[in-house]
Design a protein around this motif. Structure first.
Motif: not given
Length: 418
Positions: A40, A90, A110
């Motif tokens: 991510f 996520v 992320f």
């Protein structure tokens, strides 16, 4: 989210994921925590706008972590509570694979790229933004932001103003916001209207009666660990006092109550940062929006820009963590109770009312920014051009920013006034 594309609402009442799809991914080994972070991190480093959702879906399915249908259900879930939807999606994927530790690893990966990039841009702006040439370019940057945010408001209006009740709620929210009403009160009114007037019928149970849904008290208790960390962090910030306390209080409150994607959260952020605390001017806030749009990953990295301007590097890091942490904590809990949430019509009605109110708030933000930023005819033309580039030519925000700033630079080079 970075970019301006609005994530579509999903039908939360549809049938659950087919057992065959579940079996297809059940045998895949769980990824390592570093694997979640690294995967991510790559998505957060490269994906803009709707491409973020596409990237998350593609990489998760390719690696065999979840099916596309499971991801869609996760996307539906994260629309039921406040926070930035892509960060929460996520987090949801990470939780499904490695519980709380996986959720935190995925979310950290992320968010990290946009945090670093936004802090770097904030430093450059702080160091050089006051020079005459840069200041003139910032006027053009803010004009482009007005055009792009106006396009977001138009997209959201088309999606969430369907039907007389939603349209009336949104227009009322716009009028109240222009009159100076508290945005949180406006959101609360939208929630009540949604529950009372937009509530669909409850969907059939996904698995029969609630007693048939697998539920683990111990797993549910562990899911509250991030919430406990958030409470501890806020408590420490309050005890620390000063700028850290103010930033954490402001950003954590916004992250706890604002629904939708980054664009729908902007009005509440702007109200708090510009109107309530006077941390940034409207023009500076426009720069923060631009940096959020121009960098990959979650759009609300604008919070890092605000924090940096208020409290330097520490302020930037604290502000970004504080705005995302509450909804990350909500996601770990929601992932455990989702089989119960998905059946309630009042939840769907509440979200519909809230989103209609946010559209009105966002339109009021466009009006407010336009009054402050579009001070010369050329700036108005640039804003309209940015709006047309997004609406008619479907250009991505980074492209619009690049092209718009190039046009503005030529305009200034030929003696244009800013």
């Amino acid at each position: 989210m970075a970019g301006t594309t609005v994530t579509p609402n999903l039908d939360l009442s549809r049938d659950p994921v087919a057992p065959a799809e579940l079996d297809a991914v059940a045998d895949m080994p769980a990824p390592s925590l570093f694997g979640l972070f690294r995967t991510f991190f790559k998505v957060g480093s490269t994906a803009f706008g709707m491409a973020t959702l596409q990237s998350v879906r593609a990489v998760t399915v390719k690696l065999g972590w979840m099916s596309g249908a499971e991801i869609d259900e996760g996307l539906g879930l994260v629309q039921l509570y406040p926070g930035a939807m892509m960060v929460d999606l996520v987090t949801y994927i990470g939780y499904r694979k490695r519980r709380v530790a996986g959720a935190l690893a995925a979310a950290a990966g992320f968010i990290a790229p946009s945090l670093v990039l936004t802090l770097a841009l904030a430093w450059l702006y702080t160091a050089y933004g006051a020079t005459p040439g840069v200041a003139s370019m910032v006027v053009g940057l803010d004009a482009i932001v007005v055009g792009i945010v106006a396009s977001v408001a138009a997209d959201l209006g088309a999606q969430h103003f369907r039907g007389p009740v939603r349209a009336t709620a949104g227009l009322a929210a716009f009028a109240l916001a222009v009159a100076g009403a508290n945005p949180l009160l406006i959101v609360a009114v939208g929630l009540v209207v949604g529950v009372l007037a937009l509530r669909p019928g409850s969907a059939p149970s996904a698995t029969g009666s609630p007693d048939e849904v697998s539920f683990s008290r111990s797993r549910f208790a562990v899911a509250f660990v991030p919430a406990a960390l958030v409470v501890a962090g806020v408590t420490i910030a309050i005890l620390a006092g000063g700028t850290v306390r103010d930033l954490v209080s402001s950003m954590a409150t916004i992250g706890s109550v604002a629904f939708g994607n980054g664009s729908t959260i902007l009005p509440i952020l702007q109200q708090d940062v510009v109107t309530n605390h006077h941390w940034l001017s409207p023009q500076e806030f426009g720069v923060g929006i631009a940096f959020g749009q121009a960098t990959p990953g979650p759009f609300l990295s604008t919070a890092a820009f605000v924090g940096f301007r208020v409290g330097g590097l520490l302020g930037g890091v604290v502000a970004e963590i504080a705005i995302f942490a509450p909804s990350i904590a909500m996601t770990t809990v929601a992932a455990e109770i989702y089989p119960y949430l998905r059946r309630h019509g009042w939840v769907k009605g509440a979200i519909a009312g809230i989103m209609a109110a946010f559209v009105g708030l966002l339109a009021a933000l466009v009006l407010s920014m336009g009054r402050q930023v579009l001070t010369v005819p050329a700036a108005l033309v640039l804003a309209v051009g940015a709006f047309a580039a997004i609406r008619a030519f479907k250009l991505n925000p980074p492209v619009v920013f690049g092209a718009g700033l190039a046009v503005w630079a030529v305009y200034l080079a030929f003696g244009g006034a800013a």
